[in-house]
Design an enzyme around this catalytic site. Structure first.
Site, PDB file in Angstrom:
ATOM      1  N   GLU A 153      37.677  52.104  51.111  1.00 18.56           N
ATOM      2  CA  GLU A 153      39.082  52.558  50.520  1.00 18.56           C
ATOM      3  C   GLU A 153      39.698  51.487  50.111  1.00 18.56           C
ATOM      4  OE1 GLU A 153      42.309  53.483  49.995  1.00 18.56           O
ATOM      5  OE2 GLU A 153      42.723  53.738  52.209  1.00 18.56           O
ATOM      6  N   CYS A 181      48.639  51.653  49.531  1.00 15.51           N
ATOM      7  CA  CYS A 181      47.417  51.742  48.427  1.00 15.51           C
ATOM      8  C   CYS A 181      47.700  52.552  47.459  1.00 15.51           C
ATOM      9  CB  CYS A 181      46.122  51.617  49.069  1.00 15.51           C
ATOM     10  SG  CYS A 181      45.833  52.910  50.225  1.00 15.51           S
TER      11      CYS A 181
END
Length: 458
Positions: free
Chosen positions: A212, A246
């Site tokens: 991720e 993110c």
């Protein structure tokens, strides 16, 4: 020199090989322990987050509430997720007494490496999915959040047996040593650069991974958008955790016909949320380090600042800043900013800017503010990204029913809810034959109707 973490791996693997972790009782027990560790120590977790980088109260509690919700999901759905799943097979095979069944089995010892920006949530969410799927877990919290990492080290040993869940703290050297070991699964959240290091290490033992990662996430505001809503949601999505998400909007393309109005509303939204001096706001976090504050401040071009622009490297502070009009040559658009500096670019033709974005590395998220369905459909059909929102930002990644993860440079693999359970489980597909019904597909083939025999597979 022996690997210092080999005994931890050996103990967890020995436990896994007993099949104890495959039981419903073991999984529920681990989830219960995780929930108690979170809720019993809520104040301590919040204090650690504030000590590490000044997270405001809402963002502190968010890090406890979301994993608790994930635990609730698995507790309510675990029996169904674990149950063998019948699956259709060709009618000819079914007619001869065969059936298809899918079993989900845990991979084994799982290493979860977490990031600093949500050091509880983004470490525990993958770990919770791993435990629900029956995997022992080694947690590696970020070393750049030392208070939170120390709390993990203290509390995990109180709530879990080390053969089930344990913690390794430290920095680059410790991660390097861990990555030398042949784990059964690795889950990494962090930068694309480190993700490549993890993937290279995993390749040595053919260990499956979920990565991720991140990227420069696009946001489009078209001429039909409700600008007040767009401004509020982009201001929050970009500046929460001081921009260190993110999934934060990384840049905004706004249609030229509404660009000036949008900029005015975006400035007003930032002031409404954080005041005229965000350094005094209890709701605005700090950068994780002086180095990162200096890095993000270096992207500020004074001639393009239409809001903000102040910073204090020693205080790890960068003010929420809008750069307009930005271009792709600007420093803030050469990489993921990961801080509260937002480049905004006007556009005239949607197809032109989507063409530009398609040539960039694929982002983790994208956001579209529009009431025109044809615009929405075009962007979704043309632009590749991990996931995102229409007329919203950021919230998609906390919803159990929406698989979360990246694509290309922004990562691989999806998790959350059922997707997380499936990702941390090996799918064991089985054909169950009837021992009493003949299925003659064997040699010798002379004199047999081969086409008829093969028809059972179609």
């Amino acid at each position: 020199m022996p690997n210092p973490f080999q005994p931890i791996l050996d103990a967890q693997r020995a436990n896994f090989l007993t099949d104890a972790t495959k039981t419903y009782a073991w999984r529920i027990d681990q989830l219960d322990r995780m929930e108690r560790m979170l809720t019993d120590n809520k104040d301590a977790w919040c204090a650690a987050l504030y000590e590490d980088f000044g997270k405001p109260p809402f963002e502190q509690l968010f890090e406890i509430t979301v994993p608790s919700g994930v635990i609730k999901y698995y507790r309510e759905n675990l029996r169904e997720l674990m149950a063998p799943q019948p699956t259709p097979i060709p009618a000819g095979l079914e007619a001869t007494g065969n059936r298809g069944v899918i079993y989900k089995e845990p991979y084994g010892v799982t290493l979860v490496i977490g990031p600093f920006n949500a050091p509880i949530l983004l470490l525990l969410d993958p770990a919770i999915a791993a435990l629900a799927a029956g995997n022992p877990v080694i947690l590696k919290p970020a070393n750049t959040t030392p208070a939170t990492a120390a709390l993990f080290a203290r509390l995990v040993s109180q709530y879990f047996a080390p053969e089930n869940v344990t913690v390794v703290t430290g920095g680059r050297a410790e991660i390097s040593s861990l990555l030398e070991l042949p784990f059964d699964f690795i889950f990494f959240t962090g930068s694309s650069a480190v993700g490549k290091v993890v993937m290279r290490a995993a390749a040595e033992s053919l260990t499956p991974v979920i990565l991720e990662l991140g990227g420069q996430n696009p946001t489009i505001v078209d001429a039909t958008a409700t600008l007040d809503i767009a401004a509020d949601r982009i201001a929050w999505g970009h500046n929460a955790i001081s921009g260190q998400w993110c999934i934060a909007p990384g840049y905004v393309y706004v249609h030229e016909s509404v660009a000036d109005a949008f900029i005015a509303k975006l400035k007003a939204s930032i002031v409404k949320m954080y005041g005229e001096d965000p350094s005094q706001s209890p709701d605005f976090a700090r950068m994780i380090s002086e180095h990162d504050a200096e890095r993000v401040a270096s992207y500020i071009q004074p001639e393009k600042v239409v809001h903000g622009g102040r910073f204090d490297v020693k205080a790890r502070y960068v003010e929420p800043t809008i750069l307009y009009p930005s271009t792709w040559d600007d420093p803030a658009l050469q990489q993921e900013v990961f801080g509260p500096v937002l480049p905004v670019m006007p556009y005239r033709d949607l197809k032109d800017i989507v063409g530009v974005m398609k040539r960039k590395p694929k982002p983790l998220a994208a956001y579209i503010f529009s009431k025109d369905q044809s615009t929405i459909d075009f962007v979704l059909g043309s632009l590749s990204f991990g996931g995102g929102c229409i007329n919203q930002t950021n919230l998609h990644c906390w919803i159990d029913s929406l698989p979360f993860g990246g694509v290309g440079n922004s990562g691989m693999g999806k998790y959350y809810g059922k997707a997380g359970f499936d990702a941390l489980s090996n799918t064991k597909a089985m054909l169950i034959g009837n021992p009493d019904i003949e299925l003659d597909v064997f040699p010798p083939y002379a004199g047999k109707d081969i086409a008829k025999n093969l028809s059972v597979f179609s």
